[in-house]
Motif scaffolding. Structure first.
Motif, PDB file in Angstrom:
ATOM      1  N   PHE A  83       0.851  -1.182   0.000  1.00  0.00           N
ATOM      2  CA  PHE A  83       0.000   0.000   0.000  1.00  0.00           C
ATOM      3  C   PHE A  83       0.890   1.236   0.000  1.00  0.00           C
ATOM      4  CE2 PHE A  83      -3.011  -3.058   1.961  1.00  0.00           C
ATOM      5  CZ  PHE A  83      -4.012  -2.948   1.005  1.00  0.00           C
ATOM      6  N   LEU A  84       0.405   2.327  -0.570  1.00  0.00           N
ATOM      7  CA  LEU A  84       1.188   3.553  -0.638  1.00  0.00           C
ATOM      8  C   LEU A  84       1.405   4.172   0.734  1.00  0.00           C
ATOM      9  CD1 LEU A  84      -0.369   5.199  -3.814  1.00  0.00           C
ATOM     10  CD2 LEU A  84       1.900   4.165  -3.600  1.00  0.00           C
ATOM     11  N   GLU A  85       0.423   4.027   1.623  1.00  0.00           N
ATOM     12  CA  GLU A  85       0.518   4.652   2.944  1.00  0.00           C
ATOM     13  C   GLU A  85      -0.070   3.775   4.024  1.00  0.00           C
ATOM     14  OE1 GLU A  85      -1.689   8.282   2.995  1.00  0.00           O
ATOM     15  OE2 GLU A  85      -0.627   9.102   1.305  1.00  0.00           O
ATOM     16  N   GLY A  86       0.414   4.008   5.230  1.00  0.00           N
ATOM     17  CA  GLY A  86      -0.255   3.515   6.419  1.00  0.00           C
ATOM     18  C   GLY A  86      -0.169   2.045   6.728  1.00  0.00           C
ATOM     19  N   ASP A  87       0.898   1.375   6.327  1.00  0.00           N
ATOM     20  CA  ASP A  87       1.005  -0.034   6.668  1.00  0.00           C
ATOM     21  C   ASP A  87       2.446  -0.334   7.054  1.00  0.00           C
ATOM     22  OD1 ASP A  87       0.162  -2.621   7.089  1.00  0.00           O
ATOM     23  OD2 ASP A  87      -0.650  -2.881   5.086  1.00  0.00           O
ATOM     24  N   ASP A  88       2.621  -1.238   8.016  1.00  0.00           N
ATOM     25  CA  ASP A  88       3.964  -1.639   8.433  1.00  0.00           C
ATOM     26  C   ASP A  88       4.347  -2.995   7.849  1.00  0.00           C
ATOM     27  OD1 ASP A  88       2.219  -3.158   9.923  1.00  0.00           O
ATOM     28  OD2 ASP A  88       3.249  -2.837  11.826  1.00  0.00           O
ATOM     29  N   LYS A  89       3.565  -3.450   6.869  1.00  0.00           N
ATOM     30  CA  LYS A  89       3.824  -4.720   6.208  1.00  0.00           C
ATOM     31  C   LYS A  89       3.691  -4.541   4.701  1.00  0.00           C
ATOM     32  CE  LYS A  89       1.938  -7.313  10.026  1.00  0.00           C
ATOM     33  NZ  LYS A  89       0.847  -8.127  10.516  1.00  0.00           N
ATOM     34  N   MET A  90       4.231  -5.493   3.970  1.00  0.00           N
ATOM     35  CA  MET A  90       4.022  -5.554   2.529  1.00  0.00           C
ATOM     36  C   MET A  90       4.006  -7.027   2.136  1.00  0.00           C
ATOM     37  SD  MET A  90       7.593  -4.637   0.556  1.00  0.00           S
ATOM     38  CE  MET A  90       6.940  -5.238  -0.989  1.00  0.00           C
ATOM     39  N   ASP A  91       3.676  -7.299   0.895  1.00  0.00           N
ATOM     40  CA  ASP A  91       3.651  -8.668   0.404  1.00  0.00           C
ATOM     41  C   ASP A  91       4.812  -8.886  -0.557  1.00  0.00           C
ATOM     42  OD1 ASP A  91       1.232  -9.021   1.753  1.00  0.00           O
ATOM     43  OD2 ASP A  91       0.048  -8.465   0.004  1.00  0.00           O
ATOM     44  N   LEU A  92       5.465 -10.034  -0.422  1.00  0.00           N
ATOM     45  CA  LEU A  92       6.478 -10.452  -1.380  1.00  0.00           C
ATOM     46  C   LEU A  92       5.938 -11.650  -2.152  1.00  0.00           C
ATOM     47  CD1 LEU A  92       9.732 -10.282   0.773  1.00  0.00           C
ATOM     48  CD2 LEU A  92       9.022  -8.696  -1.022  1.00  0.00           C
ATOM     49  N   THR A  93       6.244 -11.731  -3.427  1.00  0.00           N
ATOM     50  CA  THR A  93       5.790 -12.866  -4.223  1.00  0.00           C
ATOM     51  C   THR A  93       6.507 -14.130  -3.738  1.00  0.00           C
ATOM     52  OG1 THR A  93       7.427 -12.287  -5.913  1.00  0.00           O
ATOM     53  CG2 THR A  93       5.148 -11.573  -6.296  1.00  0.00           C
ATOM     54  N   VAL A  94       5.723 -15.167  -3.495  1.00  0.00           N
ATOM     55  CA  VAL A  94       6.280 -16.422  -2.992  1.00  0.00           C
ATOM     56  C   VAL A  94       7.329 -16.969  -3.955  1.00  0.00           C
ATOM     57  CG1 VAL A  94       5.713 -18.823  -2.433  1.00  0.00           C
ATOM     58  CG2 VAL A  94       4.284 -16.977  -1.559  1.00  0.00           C
ATOM     59  N   GLY A  95       7.071 -16.859  -5.246  1.00  0.00           N
ATOM     60  CA  GLY A  95       8.008 -17.379  -6.233  1.00  0.00           C
ATOM     61  C   GLY A  95       9.344 -16.664  -6.275  1.00  0.00           C
ATOM     62  N   SER A  96       9.444 -15.475  -5.688  1.00  0.00           N
ATOM     63  CA  SER A  96      10.715 -14.754  -5.688  1.00  0.00           C
ATOM     64  C   SER A  96      11.632 -15.183  -4.541  1.00  0.00           C
ATOM     65  CB  SER A  96      10.487 -13.240  -5.649  1.00  0.00           C
ATOM     66  OG  SER A  96       9.988 -12.815  -4.396  1.00  0.00           O
ATOM     67  N   PHE A  97      11.130 -15.984  -3.593  1.00  0.00           N
ATOM     68  CA  PHE A  97      11.990 -16.487  -2.524  1.00  0.00           C
ATOM     69  C   PHE A  97      12.927 -17.547  -3.096  1.00  0.00           C
ATOM     70  CE2 PHE A  97       8.752 -14.561   0.074  1.00  0.00           C
ATOM     71  CZ  PHE A  97       9.435 -14.149   1.219  1.00  0.00           C
ATOM     72  N   ASP A  98      14.142 -17.620  -2.578  1.00  0.00           N
ATOM     73  CA  ASP A  98      15.092 -18.629  -3.044  1.00  0.00           C
ATOM     74  C   ASP A  98      14.555 -20.037  -2.830  1.00  0.00           C
ATOM     75  OD1 ASP A  98      16.912 -16.673  -3.850  1.00  0.00           O
ATOM     76  OD2 ASP A  98      17.948 -16.678  -1.912  1.00  0.00           O
ATOM     77  N   ASP A  99      13.866 -20.247  -1.718  1.00  0.00           N
ATOM     78  CA  ASP A  99      13.244 -21.548  -1.459  1.00  0.00           C
ATOM     79  C   ASP A  99      11.803 -21.316  -1.004  1.00  0.00           C
ATOM     80  OD1 ASP A  99      12.443 -24.092  -0.843  1.00  0.00           O
ATOM     81  OD2 ASP A  99      13.892 -24.383   0.781  1.00  0.00           O
ATOM     82  N   PRO A 100      10.865 -21.325  -1.944  1.00  0.00           N
ATOM     83  CA  PRO A 100       9.470 -21.068  -1.580  1.00  0.00           C
ATOM     84  C   PRO A 100       8.746 -22.292  -1.030  1.00  0.00           C
ATOM     85  CG  PRO A 100       9.663 -21.324  -3.945  1.00  0.00           C
ATOM     86  CD  PRO A 100      11.059 -21.401  -3.391  1.00  0.00           C
ATOM     87  N   SER A 101       9.423 -23.419  -0.935  1.00  0.00           N
ATOM     88  CA  SER A 101       8.752 -24.674  -0.578  1.00  0.00           C
ATOM     89  C   SER A 101       8.198 -24.711   0.844  1.00  0.00           C
ATOM     90  CB  SER A 101       9.695 -25.862  -0.788  1.00  0.00           C
ATOM     91  OG  SER A 101      10.800 -25.783   0.102  1.00  0.00           O
ATOM     92  N   GLY A 102       8.674 -23.869   1.728  1.00  0.00           N
ATOM     93  CA  GLY A 102       8.201 -23.893   3.112  1.00  0.00           C
ATOM     94  C   GLY A 102       6.903 -23.148   3.354  1.00  0.00           C
ATOM     95  N   PHE A 103       6.428 -22.397   2.381  1.00  0.00           N
ATOM     96  CA  PHE A 103       5.200 -21.627   2.569  1.00  0.00           C
ATOM     97  C   PHE A 103       3.960 -22.495   2.406  1.00  0.00           C
ATOM     98  CE2 PHE A 103       8.208 -18.269   1.476  1.00  0.00           C
ATOM     99  CZ  PHE A 103       7.950 -17.367   2.501  1.00  0.00           C
ATOM    100  N   ALA A 104       2.942 -22.173   3.191  1.00  0.00           N
ATOM    101  CA  ALA A 104       1.669 -22.883   3.115  1.00  0.00           C
ATOM    102  C   ALA A 104       0.551 -21.865   2.923  1.00  0.00           C
ATOM    103  CB  ALA A 104       1.426 -23.680   4.393  1.00  0.00           C
ATOM    104  N   PRO A 105      -0.295 -22.053   1.898  1.00  0.00           N
ATOM    105  CA  PRO A 105      -1.392 -21.106   1.683  1.00  0.00           C
ATOM    106  C   PRO A 105      -2.444 -21.229   2.778  1.00  0.00           C
ATOM    107  CG  PRO A 105      -1.556 -22.936   0.148  1.00  0.00           C
ATOM    108  CD  PRO A 105      -0.271 -23.130   0.907  1.00  0.00           C
ATOM    109  N   ILE A 106      -2.919 -20.057   3.259  1.00  0.00           N
ATOM    110  CA  ILE A 106      -3.921 -20.058   4.326  1.00  0.00           C
ATOM    111  C   ILE A 106      -5.247 -19.436   3.906  1.00  0.00           C
ATOM    112  CG2 ILE A 106      -2.206 -20.106   6.175  1.00  0.00           C
ATOM    113  CD1 ILE A 106      -2.879 -17.041   6.539  1.00  0.00           C
TER     114      ILE A 106
END
Length: 148
Positions: A83-106
């Motif tokens: 978001f442009l403003e007001g958030d202390d988090k952001m999203d990273l694309t799972v596929g851009s992680f060196d090892d995305p295998s540990g992520f689980a969709p919720i």
């Protein structure tokens, strides 16, 4: 239990590391994410900005009046959403992680544009790149092995 993961773009120009408290990820099906990634959905992991370090700042474009997205202008890899403003988090694309295998969709987000036919695909035939002649022969001609 905090862990640090690394990732980046396909060409290696943009790299990041991020401290994460969990392995949760989600699929966003909204039309903006579909267009931004070229996929039926975008797979994201929400990360704290305080735990994110860019080795090289990514390029950004404003994708809507409320958000912008990091990417690599050299290879085109989409790296996330913020978001442009007001958030202390952001999203990273799972596929851009060196090892995305540990992520689980919720969860599914942006479900108004969800394509049901793409959700239950477990029974489709599976082809491996090394077994696809048109792919394997080109890697061999380049003097390389098919990457995993």
């Amino acid at each position: 239990m905090s862990k640090t993961l690394t990732g980046g773009c396909q060409c290696g120009r943009i790299r990041y590391s991020v401290a994460l408290e969990n392995d949760e990820a989600y699929l966003c099906h909204c039309r903006m994410c579909q267009r931004a990634t070229g996929g039926f959905a975008a797979a994201f992991a929400q990360v704290p900005l305080a735990g994110l370090t860019w080795e090289r700042e990514p390029d950004w474009y404003q994708s809507s009046p409320i958000a912008h997205r990091p990417f690599c202008s050299a290879c085109g890899t989409p790296l996330g959403f913020a978001f442009l403003e007001g958030d202390d988090k952001m999203d990273l694309t799972v596929g851009s992680f060196d090892d995305p295998s540990g992520f689980a969709p919720i969860l599914h987000s942006g479900s108004e544009s969800l394509h049901e036919a793409w959700l239950d695909i477990k029974d489709l035939p599976r082809l491996y790149s090394k077994d696809i002649e048109s792919v394997a022969s080109r890697w061999k001609a380049a003097g390389l092995e098919v990457p995993e």
